[in-house]
Every structure is written in C-alpha cells, then in structure tokens.
Scaffold this active site. Structure first.
Site, PDB file in Angstrom:
ATOM      1  N   GLY A  18       9.832 -18.537 -16.698  1.00 29.42           N
ATOM      2  CA  GLY A  18       9.684 -17.215 -16.115  1.00 29.42           C
ATOM      3  C   GLY A  18       9.184 -16.217 -17.141  1.00 29.42           C
ATOM      4  O   GLY A  18       9.846 -15.956 -18.147  1.00 29.42           O
ATOM      5  N   PHE A  21      10.204  -9.778 -16.795  1.00 28.28           N
ATOM      6  CA  PHE A  21      10.726  -8.869 -17.821  1.00 28.28           C
ATOM      7  C   PHE A  21      11.648  -9.595 -18.800  1.00 28.28           C
ATOM      8  O   PHE A  21      11.579  -9.382 -20.003  1.00 28.28           O
ATOM      9  CB  PHE A  21      11.467  -7.708 -17.160  1.00 28.28           C
ATOM     10  CG  PHE A  21      10.524  -6.715 -16.549  1.00 28.28           C
ATOM     11  CD1 PHE A  21       9.880  -5.777 -17.335  1.00 28.28           C
ATOM     12  CD2 PHE A  21      10.272  -6.717 -15.187  1.00 28.28           C
ATOM     13  CE1 PHE A  21       9.006  -4.856 -16.780  1.00 28.28           C
ATOM     14  CE2 PHE A  21       9.395  -5.806 -14.619  1.00 28.28           C
ATOM     15  CZ  PHE A  21       8.758  -4.879 -15.417  1.00 28.28           C
ATOM     16  N   GLY A  22      12.544 -10.458 -18.284  1.00 27.94           N
ATOM     17  CA  GLY A  22      13.519 -11.123 -19.145  1.00 27.94           C
ATOM     18  C   GLY A  22      12.872 -12.169 -20.042  1.00 27.94           C
ATOM     19  O   GLY A  22      13.068 -12.172 -21.265  1.00 27.94           O
ATOM     20  N   VAL A  86       8.573 -24.814 -11.864  1.00 26.91           N
ATOM     21  CA  VAL A  86       9.755 -25.629 -12.156  1.00 26.91           C
ATOM     22  C   VAL A  86      10.485 -25.914 -10.844  1.00 26.91           C
ATOM     23  O   VAL A  86      10.640 -25.027 -10.002  1.00 26.91           O
ATOM     24  CB  VAL A  86      10.671 -24.875 -13.155  1.00 26.91           C
ATOM     25  CG1 VAL A  86      12.027 -25.549 -13.289  1.00 26.91           C
ATOM     26  CG2 VAL A  86       9.980 -24.793 -14.511  1.00 26.91           C
ATOM     27  N   GLU A 178      10.403   4.555  -1.709  1.00 27.04           N
ATOM     28  CA  GLU A 178       9.082   4.758  -2.315  1.00 27.04           C
ATOM     29  C   GLU A 178       7.967   4.372  -1.342  1.00 27.04           C
ATOM     30  O   GLU A 178       6.960   5.080  -1.214  1.00 27.04           O
ATOM     31  CB  GLU A 178       8.996   3.951  -3.622  1.00 27.04           C
ATOM     32  CG  GLU A 178       9.864   4.587  -4.701  1.00 27.04           C
ATOM     33  CD  GLU A 178      10.046   3.764  -5.979  1.00 27.04           C
ATOM     34  OE1 GLU A 178      10.425   4.348  -6.996  1.00 27.04           O
ATOM     35  OE2 GLU A 178       9.836   2.552  -5.968  1.00 27.04           O
ATOM     36  N   ASP A 307      17.392 -11.129 -13.054  1.00 25.87           N
ATOM     37  CA  ASP A 307      17.765 -11.053 -11.639  1.00 25.87           C
ATOM     38  C   ASP A 307      18.366 -12.335 -11.092  1.00 25.87           C
ATOM     39  O   ASP A 307      18.969 -12.319 -10.020  1.00 25.87           O
ATOM     40  CB  ASP A 307      16.517 -10.736 -10.792  1.00 25.87           C
ATOM     41  CG  ASP A 307      16.164  -9.269 -10.826  1.00 25.87           C
ATOM     42  OD1 ASP A 307      16.803  -8.520 -11.593  1.00 25.87           O
ATOM     43  OD2 ASP A 307      15.244  -8.864 -10.088  1.00 25.87           O
ATOM     44  N   ALA A 323      14.762  -3.896 -14.310  1.00 27.98           N
ATOM     45  CA  ALA A 323      13.997  -4.385 -15.461  1.00 27.98           C
ATOM     46  C   ALA A 323      14.711  -4.164 -16.805  1.00 27.98           C
ATOM     47  O   ALA A 323      14.759  -5.090 -17.629  1.00 27.98           O
ATOM     48  CB  ALA A 323      12.611  -3.741 -15.453  1.00 27.98           C
TER      49      ALA A 323
HETATM   50  C1  LIG Z   1       9.228  -3.946  -5.330  1.00 27.81           C
HETATM   51  C2  LIG Z   1      10.138  -3.885  -6.525  1.00 27.81           C
HETATM   52  C3  LIG Z   1      10.352  -2.669  -7.157  1.00 27.81           C
HETATM   53  C4  LIG Z   1      11.183  -2.599  -8.270  1.00 27.81           C
HETATM   54  N1  LIG Z   1      11.353  -1.381  -8.878  1.00 27.81           N
HETATM   55  C5  LIG Z   1      12.076  -1.324 -10.021  1.00 27.81           C
HETATM   56  C6  LIG Z   1      12.185  -0.092 -10.735  1.00 27.81           C
HETATM   57  O1  LIG Z   1      11.649   0.945 -10.315  1.00 27.81           O
HETATM   58  N2  LIG Z   1      12.890  -0.091 -11.896  1.00 27.81           N
HETATM   59  C7  LIG Z   1      13.487  -1.219 -12.378  1.00 27.81           C
HETATM   60  O2  LIG Z   1      14.074  -1.180 -13.465  1.00 27.81           O
HETATM   61  N3  LIG Z   1      13.421  -2.377 -11.710  1.00 27.81           N
HETATM   62  C8  LIG Z   1      12.730  -2.472 -10.547  1.00 27.81           C
HETATM   63  N4  LIG Z   1      12.642  -3.652  -9.869  1.00 27.81           N
HETATM   64  C9  LIG Z   1      13.444  -4.798 -10.339  1.00 27.81           C
HETATM   65  C10 LIG Z   1      12.793  -5.480 -11.521  1.00 27.81           C
HETATM   66  O3  LIG Z   1      11.450  -5.731 -11.265  1.00 27.81           O
HETATM   67  C11 LIG Z   1      13.565  -6.756 -11.787  1.00 27.81           C
HETATM   68  O4  LIG Z   1      14.905  -6.424 -12.056  1.00 27.81           O
HETATM   69  C12 LIG Z   1      12.988  -7.511 -12.955  1.00 27.81           C
HETATM   70  O5  LIG Z   1      11.668  -7.917 -12.663  1.00 27.81           O
HETATM   71  C13 LIG Z   1      13.848  -8.728 -13.274  1.00 27.81           C
HETATM   72  O6  LIG Z   1      13.276  -9.436 -14.329  1.00 27.81           O
HETATM   73  P1  LIG Z   1      13.406 -11.009 -14.395  1.00 27.81           P
HETATM   74  O7  LIG Z   1      12.772 -11.429 -15.673  1.00 27.81           O
HETATM   75  O8  LIG Z   1      14.787 -11.415 -14.104  1.00 27.81           O
HETATM   76  O9  LIG Z   1      12.563 -11.548 -13.159  1.00 27.81           O
HETATM   77  P2  LIG Z   1      11.047 -11.323 -12.794  1.00 27.81           P
HETATM   78  O10 LIG Z   1      10.483 -10.165 -13.509  1.00 27.81           O
HETATM   79  O11 LIG Z   1      11.005 -11.325 -11.313  1.00 27.81           O
HETATM   80  O12 LIG Z   1      10.325 -12.621 -13.358  1.00 27.81           O
HETATM   81  C14 LIG Z   1      10.592 -13.890 -12.877  1.00 27.81           C
HETATM   82  C15 LIG Z   1       9.428 -14.786 -13.261  1.00 27.81           C
HETATM   83  O13 LIG Z   1       9.792 -16.132 -13.014  1.00 27.81           O
HETATM   84  C16 LIG Z   1       8.718 -16.805 -12.415  1.00 27.81           C
HETATM   85  N5  LIG Z   1       9.286 -17.918 -11.652  1.00 27.81           N
HETATM   86  C17 LIG Z   1      10.164 -17.834 -10.628  1.00 27.81           C
HETATM   87  N6  LIG Z   1      10.475 -19.055 -10.187  1.00 27.81           N
HETATM   88  C18 LIG Z   1       9.785 -19.934 -10.948  1.00 27.81           C
HETATM   89  C19 LIG Z   1       9.679 -21.352 -10.960  1.00 27.81           C
HETATM   90  N7  LIG Z   1      10.363 -22.106 -10.103  1.00 27.81           N
HETATM   91  N8  LIG Z   1       8.857 -21.925 -11.868  1.00 27.81           N
HETATM   92  C20 LIG Z   1       8.149 -21.171 -12.752  1.00 27.81           C
HETATM   93  N9  LIG Z   1       8.216 -19.824 -12.766  1.00 27.81           N
HETATM   94  C21 LIG Z   1       9.018 -19.218 -11.886  1.00 27.81           C
HETATM   95  C22 LIG Z   1       8.063 -15.762 -11.557  1.00 27.81           C
HETATM   96  O14 LIG Z   1       6.712 -16.113 -11.266  1.00 27.81           O
HETATM   97  C23 LIG Z   1       8.182 -14.525 -12.428  1.00 27.81           C
HETATM   98  O15 LIG Z   1       7.066 -14.362 -13.278  1.00 27.81           O
HETATM   99  C24 LIG Z   1      11.824  -3.755  -8.744  1.00 27.81           C
HETATM  100  C25 LIG Z   1      11.614  -4.981  -8.113  1.00 27.81           C
HETATM  101  C26 LIG Z   1      10.778  -5.042  -7.015  1.00 27.81           C
HETATM  102  C27 LIG Z   1      10.543  -6.372  -6.328  1.00 27.81           C
END
Ligand SMILES: Cc1cc2nc3c(=O)[nH]c(=O)nc-3n(C[C@H](O)[C@H](O)[C@H](O)COP(=O)(O)OP(=O)(O)OC[C@H]3O[C@@H](n4cnc5c(N)ncnc54)[C@H](O)[C@@H]3O)c2cc1C
Length: 427
Positions: A18, A21-22, A86, A178, A307, A323
């Site tokens: 993934g 952000f994380g 994955v 929004e 997340d 994020a």
């Molecule tokens: C519409 C929307 C608006 C948002 N607005 C805000 C905001 O204003 N402020 C804020 O702080 N947060 C906001 N968020 C929340 C924020 O985007 C998430 O909390 C953040 O992206 C979480 O980061 P993450 O790394 O856990 O997951 P993500 O950023 O979602 O990244 C997960 C990654 O894993 C990859 N992945 C998933 N499954 C697989 C797999 N099986 N194999 C390979 N790759 C995989 C995906 O392609 C993705 O690139 C918003 C979210 C959404 C959907």
C-alpha cells in the site's frame, strides 16, 4: 540521474503493501536505514484522497491529485516499486501472496492497505449509489453528475427532468458535506450560462444523514454552522433518516421515495482484507486490532497501519481514519524497524491529533483545533493553504492553487469533461 546500486542480498527486506499515506510515509522514513524495501500497490499512483471530491465535481483534474509511485521513489535505489495486488499473507513462510499466483518474501511486513466504503450489508446498492475512494470512482461520479445535466437539457417531461436534476448524497461526514456544497455551487454558479433549456439553479441537492447532525465528528457549534452554510447555498439537509433503499429511480428514506437519478454514497467504511489475510482480530468495520506497537497480534514481524487498523488514542477513543493518523503510524513503524535493527525497542505508538478540517463551499470551512475553533472565510483560507501544503511537488501545488483561484474569481470549473463509460444517466 540516479545510478543503480545493487543491494546486498542479505540485507533486511521490508515489504510494504500500500502506497497510500501510511505506506509512503514508512518508505520515506526508512531512508538511510540498512534495509531493502519492496513497495507493492495495486494502483500505480499515490492518491491525495482529501481532494477526490474536487475531481468528482469537475474542479480539479485527476493528474492534479495523484502521482506515479515509481516517480516519487525514483531517487531511492534501495526501493523497488511493484504494481501488484496482494491477495493474502503466508506468515509461516513469510511471504506476501499476489493475486496472479506469485509471491514476495519478507523479513518485516507492513500492511497499509486502507479502507473502502461499506453499504451496511446492502452491497446491491453500490451500482446505484457509488462511493468515492479511487480516481475511477471520482471520474465515474463526475460523469454521472455531468451526464444528468446533459440529459436534463433535452428532457421534455417535467417529472423526469426533475429527477435528472436531483442529486442525493447519503452520509453527512466531511466527504458528504464537501460533495453537497460543491455540487450546489456547480449548479448555481458554474453551469447556468451554459445551458439553454434548463435553469440549473433549480437543481436539488439533498444531503441525507441518519444521525442527528452533519459533521458528527466536529463540535456542535461548527456542525450547526456547517448545516446553516449548506442551506444558505441551497442544499436540503435531511437529518435523522436512514436510507432504506437505493435504486435507478432514487432513494427511499423515512418511508418516502425521492426520485433522483444521481445518488452518491458517503456513509460507511470497511477496512481492507488485511485482518482476514492473517486471521487477526478485527472490529465491526473489519479493522485489524493491532498491538500498542502496531504489530499484528502473534506476529511481531508484521505491522499494520492506517485505515485498515483500529487502535485507541490517548483519549481512549479509536484514532480517526484520517491521513495524519496514517502518516504518524507510518513514521512510528519506520522508527521501530530502525530501532530493532540497532537492537533497541521503542515505547508504544502515541497519536497526536492536530485538528479536523472540512470545507463546505467557497469561502466557507470549519476547523476544530481542540482549544480553538474557526469557521467561515478564515477557516477556508487555512483549509486551502493546508491542502496545498500537503500536496507533493511545486507543480501540483501551483496547478491546484491556480485552479482554485480561477474557480474563486470566475466560478469556472475547467475539468468538466465526460470521459469513458456510458452516456446513459446513472451508469
Ligand atoms: C473521499 C475521501 C476524503 C477524505 N478526506 C480526508 C481529509 O480531508 N483529511 C484527512 O486527513 N483524511 C481524509 N480522508 C481519509 C484519508 O484519505 C485516509 O485516512 C488515508 O488515506 C489513510 O491512509 P492509508 O495509508 O491507511 O490508506 P490509503 O491512503 O487508502 O492507501 C491504501 C493503499 O493500499 C493500496 N491497496 C489496497 N489494497 C491493496 C492490495 N490488496 N494490494 C495492493 N495494494 C493495495 C491502495 O491502492 C492504496 O494505494 C479522506 C478519504 C476519502 C476516501
């Protein structure tokens, strides 16, 4: 140009799944550590999800909020980027399993696979009320919104035309608010001069929320301000009503049917399958329940962040799925991996909440910094500056700033392109 430096085959191999952000933060923070990194993602781009709704509402182009992962890591010879999905983890053999039958071995694994929207057991509603999580979701919504206006322009039946010009958003969290505010502005400020047979001012934007208020995560006064602001730009806010049906005809709530051809789902969240892959404990939203050091119970060499996990913050409440939380966890995991390689251990992860922000419309936003709260135009400027700051690279920052200034000054949204998919409404 970076020269390729082969890594010693014996160096510790960190696999990160993934590049959201994380995962990206973990990768960045491992710079200089004695490790080889493989970063896997099923998409080839990192996505700035907080601005996805602006792509869905034709304010920004897709390329303004996404970056090829490979490009972001071009100067990191120790990082190999793989475009792969994955489908499981073999914790005994220490391998990540890919959906094409391949696998990748790891010494340390970081799962950062995020979440998707959930329909509370009604997955059959998804085709009628798509959610917003990926670039494809955003362009699908953009197409549906724009096609609805196009079809209304040549519809002569008043009831069918009214349904075409009714936009329903289900869920009044930040994304729902929004979207509702921006669709209302699109209809009332941007589109009117371009149509001849319809008055786009008459478009209805209905925001339906099962809870008692909009922006439930914000204090009462900011939530009340957000509702008043939405209503002042023509959004109809329906509170305390759960949606019981979504179909091509529209939506049912409180025993009433609202005829609408464009429905948008902004209500529930379901974590990725990370907990399922490991048979690990999870909450009702399938979020993996991690240890205080973000490792998966029973697997000290596997971390899970962002997340896709749940863990309580200092106030005893679950850390929000935002994020900054994912980035703080990514940073902590990188520091823990480095400490372990030095033979040290770190204390548990501690989350620091910097604040919550939501935009409602042009010159209207709310910010909750805990000790002090802001609303209105000042909050909107801070919201805008913060989002531009968090984008990656000068070109994207300038491009988004110019797009916003243009919308601000001229009410023009340049990304009003209907691409791919069907020209039929609601497809
Ligand atoms: C519409 C929307 C608006 C948002 N607005 C805000 C905001 O204003 N402020 C804020 O702080 N947060 C906001 N968020 C929340 C924020 O985007 C998430 O909390 C953040 O992206 C979480 O980061 P993450 O790394 O856990 O997951 P993500 O950023 O979602 O990244 C997960 C990654 O894993 C990859 N992945 C998933 N499954 C697989 C797999 N099986 N194999 C390979 N790759 C995989 C995906 O392609 C993705 O690139 C918003 C979210 C959404 C959907």
């Amino acid at each position: 140009m970076t020269s390729k430096q082969p890594q010693p085959a014996t160096s510790h191999h960190v696999v990160i799944v993934g590049a959201g952000f994380g995962g990206l933060e973990t990768t960045h923070r491992l710079k200089g550590a004695p490790v080889r990194i493989t970063l896997l993602d099923r998409r080839n781009h990192h996505l700035f999800q907080p601005l996805l709704y602006q792509v869905a509402t034709a304010s920004l182009a897709t390329s303004e909020i996404a970056w090829p992962i490979r490009y972001l890591l071009r100067d990191r010879p120790e990082v190999t980027t793989l475009f792969a999905a994955v489908s499981g983890v073999d914790p005994v053999g220490k391998r990540v399993l890919l959906d094409d039958g391949d696998s990748v071995a790891y010494d340390t694994l970081v799962l950062a696979t995020g979440a998707r929207h959930a329909y509370f057991g009604h997955d059959e509603w998804e085709p009628f009320a798509p959610g917003l999580k990926t670039l494809e979701d955003a362009t699908t919504l953009r197409r549906r919104i724009l096609v609805a206006f196009e079809r209304a322009e040549r519809e002569t039946d008043p009831l069918r035309r009214a349904a075409l010009m009714t936009f329903v958003i289900i869920g009044a969290g930040p994304t729902g608010v929004e979207l509702a505010g921006t669709i209302a502005e699109l209809a009332k400020d941007t589109l009117p001069p371009d149509f001849r047979n319809i008055d786009t001012h008459s478009a209805r934007v209905v925001l339906i929320e099962a809870g008692p208020r909009v922006l439930a995560g914000f204090p009462d006064d900011l939530s009340a301000y957000a509702q008043r602001s939405l209503e002042s730009i023509g959004v109809e806010v329906v509170l305390g009503q759960a949606v019981t049906e979504c179909s091509t005809d529209g939506v049912v709530y409180g025993g009433k049917t609202l005829q609408a051809r464009t429905l948008i789902w902004a209500a529930g969240v379901r974590a990725s399958s990370a907990a399922e892959w490991l048979g690990a404990p999870a909450d009702r939203a399938f979020r993996l329940q991690v240890n205080p050091d973000l490792t998966v119970p029973g697997h000290s060499e596997i971390f899970a962040i962002g997340d896709t996990v749940t863990i309580n913050g200092p106030d005893g409440k679950p850390i929000p799925g935002i994020a900054p939380a994912a980035k703080q966890q990514g940073r902590y995991v990188a520091e823990t991996i480095k400490a372990r390689l030095r033979g040290e251990t770190l204390g548990p992860f501690r989350y620091k909440h910097a604040g919550s922000l939501a935009q409602i419309g042009k010159r209207k936003a709310v910010i909750d910094f805990g000790r002090f709260k802001l609303r209105g135009a000042i909050a909107w400027w801070i919201w805008g500056i913060a989002h531009i700051y968090f984008l990656i690279g000068l070109r994207h920052r300038l491009s988004v700033a110019i797009s916003w200034l243009w919308i601000h000054a001229r009410d023009q949204r340049a990304a009003r392109l209907i691409t791919q998919g069907s020209s039929k409404v609601g497809r």
